[in-house]
Design an enzyme around this catalytic site. Structure first.
Site, PDB file in Angstrom:
ATOM      1  N   HIS A 127       0.831  -1.210   0.137  1.00 58.30           N
ATOM      2  CA  HIS A 127      -0.078  -0.082   0.170  1.00 58.30           C
ATOM      3  C   HIS A 127       0.828   1.216   0.279  1.00 58.30           C
ATOM      4  CE1 HIS A 127      -4.026  -1.826   0.935  1.00 58.30           C
ATOM      5  NE2 HIS A 127      -3.291  -2.779   0.964  1.00 58.30           N
TER       6      HIS A 127
ATOM      7  N   ASP B 125       3.059   9.561  -0.469  1.00 54.77           N
ATOM      8  CA  ASP B 125       2.196   8.638  -0.316  1.00 54.77           C
ATOM      9  C   ASP B 125       1.982   7.483  -1.288  1.00 54.77           C
ATOM     10  OD1 ASP B 125       0.136   7.826   1.162  1.00 54.77           O
ATOM     11  OD2 ASP B 125      -1.025   9.549   1.336  1.00 54.77           O
TER      12      ASP B 125
HETATM   13  P1  ADP Z   1      -3.206   6.103   4.968  1.00 55.71           P
HETATM   14  O1  ADP Z   1      -3.693   4.501   4.410  1.00 55.71           O
HETATM   15  O2  ADP Z   1      -1.876   6.488   4.793  1.00 55.71           O
HETATM   16  O3  ADP Z   1      -3.971   6.321   6.360  1.00 55.71           O
HETATM   17  P2  ADP Z   1      -5.309   6.873   2.729  1.00 55.71           P
HETATM   18  O4  ADP Z   1      -5.603   8.531   2.657  1.00 55.71           O
HETATM   19  O5  ADP Z   1      -4.979   6.179   1.606  1.00 55.71           O
HETATM   20  O6  ADP Z   1      -4.128   6.948   3.888  1.00 55.71           O
HETATM   21  O7  ADP Z   1      -6.265   6.072   3.890  1.00 55.71           O
HETATM   22  C1  ADP Z   1      -6.880   6.846   4.802  1.00 55.71           C
HETATM   23  C2  ADP Z   1      -8.334   6.229   5.037  1.00 55.71           C
HETATM   24  O8  ADP Z   1      -8.996   6.322   6.257  1.00 55.71           O
HETATM   25  C3  ADP Z   1      -9.663   6.873   4.246  1.00 55.71           C
HETATM   26  O9  ADP Z   1     -10.411   5.968   3.588  1.00 55.71           O
HETATM   27  C4  ADP Z   1     -10.153   7.950   5.006  1.00 55.71           C
HETATM   28  O10 ADP Z   1     -11.476   8.227   4.619  1.00 55.71           O
HETATM   29  C5  ADP Z   1     -10.121   7.032   6.256  1.00 55.71           C
HETATM   30  N1  ADP Z   1     -10.069   8.293   7.373  1.00 55.71           N
HETATM   31  C6  ADP Z   1      -8.918   8.983   7.688  1.00 55.71           C
HETATM   32  N2  ADP Z   1      -9.214   9.624   8.475  1.00 55.71           N
HETATM   33  C7  ADP Z   1     -10.411   9.464   9.288  1.00 55.71           C
HETATM   34  C8  ADP Z   1     -10.930   9.734  10.224  1.00 55.71           C
HETATM   35  N3  ADP Z   1     -10.838  10.886  11.089  1.00 55.71           N
HETATM   36  N4  ADP Z   1     -12.533   9.236  10.572  1.00 55.71           N
HETATM   37  C9  ADP Z   1     -12.826   8.550   9.666  1.00 55.71           C
HETATM   38  N5  ADP Z   1     -12.123   7.851   8.710  1.00 55.71           N
HETATM   39  C10 ADP Z   1     -10.866   8.441   8.301  1.00 55.71           C
HETATM   40  O1  F6P Z   2      -0.909   1.883   3.799  1.00 53.96           O
HETATM   41  C1  F6P Z   2      -0.847   2.481   5.080  1.00 53.96           C
HETATM   42  C2  F6P Z   2      -0.889   1.916   6.424  1.00 53.96           C
HETATM   43  O2  F6P Z   2       0.104   1.390   6.907  1.00 53.96           O
HETATM   44  C3  F6P Z   2      -1.918   0.759   6.380  1.00 53.96           C
HETATM   45  O3  F6P Z   2      -1.355  -0.544   6.594  1.00 53.96           O
HETATM   46  C4  F6P Z   2      -2.989   0.926   7.309  1.00 53.96           C
HETATM   47  O4  F6P Z   2      -4.052   1.120   6.695  1.00 53.96           O
HETATM   48  C5  F6P Z   2      -2.822   2.461   7.859  1.00 53.96           C
HETATM   49  O5  F6P Z   2      -1.497   3.055   7.323  1.00 53.96           O
HETATM   50  C6  F6P Z   2      -3.018   2.908   9.196  1.00 53.96           C
HETATM   51  O6  F6P Z   2      -1.859   2.404  10.035  1.00 53.96           O
HETATM   52  P1  F6P Z   2      -1.844   1.713  11.352  1.00 53.96           P
HETATM   53  O7  F6P Z   2      -2.436   0.420  11.208  1.00 53.96           O
HETATM   54  O8  F6P Z   2      -0.212   1.561  11.821  1.00 53.96           O
HETATM   55  O9  F6P Z   2      -2.645   2.274  12.416  1.00 53.96           O
END
Ligand code: ADP
Ligand code: F6P
Length: 479
Positions: free
Chosen positions: A160, A371
């Site tokens: 990811h 990212d």
């Molecule tokens: P990462 O995997 O690094 O966290 P992404 O942007 O790819 O970053 O995915 C984050 C996911 O988590 C998105 O689907 C987003 O809507 C969800 N998310 C992030 N912050 C919140 C929050 N405060 N409440 C609910 N969902 C959240």
């Molecule tokens: O891809 C990003 C990631 O490391 C995912 O494994 C996971 O969705 C997200 O970040 C949240 O991380 P954690 O499980 O460490 O809270």
């Protein structure tokens, strides 16, 4: 014609998130849930608690088509595996942020031990026809452990996060072992072409192979094994996001936010509180906007949602403090009795509420320093009203920038440039907003979460035909 039977999918990831009140932060959770709810299967991983001594066997809970299989992890190993090697070594390395990188051999050893535990606890749940789909950097060596235990099923891996170039990967002392472990998968999937190319370059540099086989550009050979290495950009459930956003107008929380804005344009960011998301630079860029464009003062409201994450890692505690100071400083300097520039919220929201907030936002502000993909960028686009959409201001260093080329693209390190991007977005005419949004929505629909799952599962099925029972032999051949 014979009845076609879908193989069972066994998803494995560090964290298994059984949906609780619809609140989930993290792209992996959102992506895997989106994929499994169609086809069903098992989702195996850590359930969120630790134990002393040996972990018990997996606890199984069936919810509709999905069986959640969770294990506990030994508390000492967990800290070294998760806070240490996974998030203190691999995470900063993958995001090219070597200033946050540290390495400790004992943490690496604990990380390997946890992968052995994952393999041991998964083994009794496996059936001969299962397709095993492993997710993310915590579990790089899982296929190697499963092969060692005699598993011959197709095993795929999806990363990811970005894959670092060789010059960066080499900072990690066991970089070669990690590449070798990865070659034990049958399918390896990356978010972008750049990640795939970097991985292949690393294999070639290490002398492990990586050359293409035949005409199919995805098939390669490495350590005498044939594998598929391809690009599978993760998507979202576009219709679900759009519907939740559309229906959100009746939610009290969304109505309250709309009333509080009093017609002022909203800039919105949603990110885990992670240093890779570029939040301090983002706050400073907003400060720059208020300084450079006085007409934005008293007008634009920036709401940043940032739930805390990985609080056991020092760098994550530091960034929280830094952002609190920055918010206080910017609000203190610019606020008026009737207007506060930054609203900063450290909490999670249910997805319908989040989609409703995103729909209200005139600007989606997504500026990670690096990212893998960034699903929030995609969710922002899907949540817009197509007749009067907002504008996405997107970091060119997010994987999503490869697909969402009609966003206003910015370099997150260039504060002035980001402020200009915000100003461009804030003053963009409706016709141009609609044009850009239409382009991006078409991209999202073409490559949604189902396409992502189908393409990956198909690649895994094909690898079964290509490698057959030989997988066992070849897995042990090079050891
Ligand atoms: P990462 O995997 O690094 O966290 P992404 O942007 O790819 O970053 O995915 C984050 C996911 O988590 C998105 O689907 C987003 O809507 C969800 N998310 C992030 N912050 C919140 C929050 N405060 N409440 C609910 N969902 C959240
Ligand atoms: O891809 C990003 C990631 O490391 C995912 O494994 C996971 O969705 C997200 O970040 C949240 O991380 P954690 O499980 O460490 O809270």
């Amino acid at each position: 014609m014979g009845k076609s039977v879908l193989s069972r999918i066994v998803v494995v990831s560090n964290r298994v998130a059984e949906p609780k009140a619809g609140k989930s932060a993290g792209g992996l959770t959102v992506g895997v849930m989106g994929a499994l709810k169609q086809q069903g299967g098992i989702w195996f991983g850590w359930g969120g608690t630790t134990c002393t001594g040996e972990a018990k066997d997996a606890e199984l809970k069936r919810r509709g088509k999905i069986t959640f299989a969770t294990i506990e992890l030994n508390e000492t190993d967990f800290d070294a595996y998760y806070n240490g090697f996974s998030n203190g070594s691999l995470w900063p390395l993958a995001h090219y942020l070597l200033g946050f990188f540290s390495y400790d051999r004992s943490q690496y050893e604990a990380w390997r031990r946890v992968n052995t535990t994952f393999a041991r606890k998964l083994l009794p749940l496996l059936e001969p026809d299962d397709l095993i789909w492993v997710h993310d950097y915590h579990l790089f060596p899982l296929a190697e452990e499963l092969r060692r235990a005699g598993v011959t099923n197709p095993i795929g891996f999806f990363l990811h996060v970005p894959f670092p170039g060789i010059a960066v990967l080499q900072a990690l002392p066991p970089w070669r072992q990690i590449l070798q472990s990865l070659c034990m998968y049958d399918v390896i999937g990356f978010q972008t072409e750049q990640d795939r190319e970097d991985f292949l370059e690393c294999l070639r540099f290490a002398g492990l192979g990586g050359d293409r086989r035949g005409n199919d550009s995805g098939r390669i050979e490495a350590i005498q094994r044939r594998l598929t290495v391809d690009v599978f950009p993760i998507g979202i459930d576009v219709d679900e996001c759009a519907q939740q956003a559309q229906e959100s107008a009746r939610l009290a929380s969304v109505q309250r936010l709309e009333r509080a804005l009093m017609g002022r344009p909203l800039i919105m960011g949603v990110d885990r509180l992670d240093y890779s998301k570029g939040l301090p630079d983002r706050f400073r860029a907003f400060d720059q906007l208020l300084s450079d464009y006085p007409s934005s003062r008293g007008q634009l409201v920036y709401m940043q949602i940032a739930p805390p994450t990985r609080a056991g890692v020092r760098a994550y505690q530091d960034i929280r403090e830094e952002l609190e100071q920055l918010t206080g400083n910017i609000n203190g300097r610019f606020a008026e009795p009737e207007w506060v520039p930054i609203r900063y919220l450290n909490r999670g929201f249910a997805r319908p509420t989040l989609m409703g907030f995103l729909r209200l936002a005139r600007i989606g502000f997504v500026t990670p320093l690096r990212d893998g993909m960034n699903l929030v960028a995609k969710e922002y686009v899907a949540a817009q009203d197509p007749a009067d959409p907002g504008v996405l201001v997107l970091s060119q260093l997010a994987g999503a920038a490869r697909e969402l080329t009609s966003a206003v693209m910015v370099n997150p390190y260039d504060g002035r440039g980001v402020a200009e991007g915000l100003q461009t977005a804030a003053s963009m005419a409706r016709e141009e907003r609609v044009e850009r949004h239409t382009d991006m929505l078409a991209v999202l629909r073409k490559n949604d979460i189902n396409v992502w799952r189908q393409r990956f599962v198909e690649a895994l099925e094909n690898s079964r035909q290509a490698t057959g029972a030989g997988a066992r032999e070849s897995a042990y051949g090079d050891r």
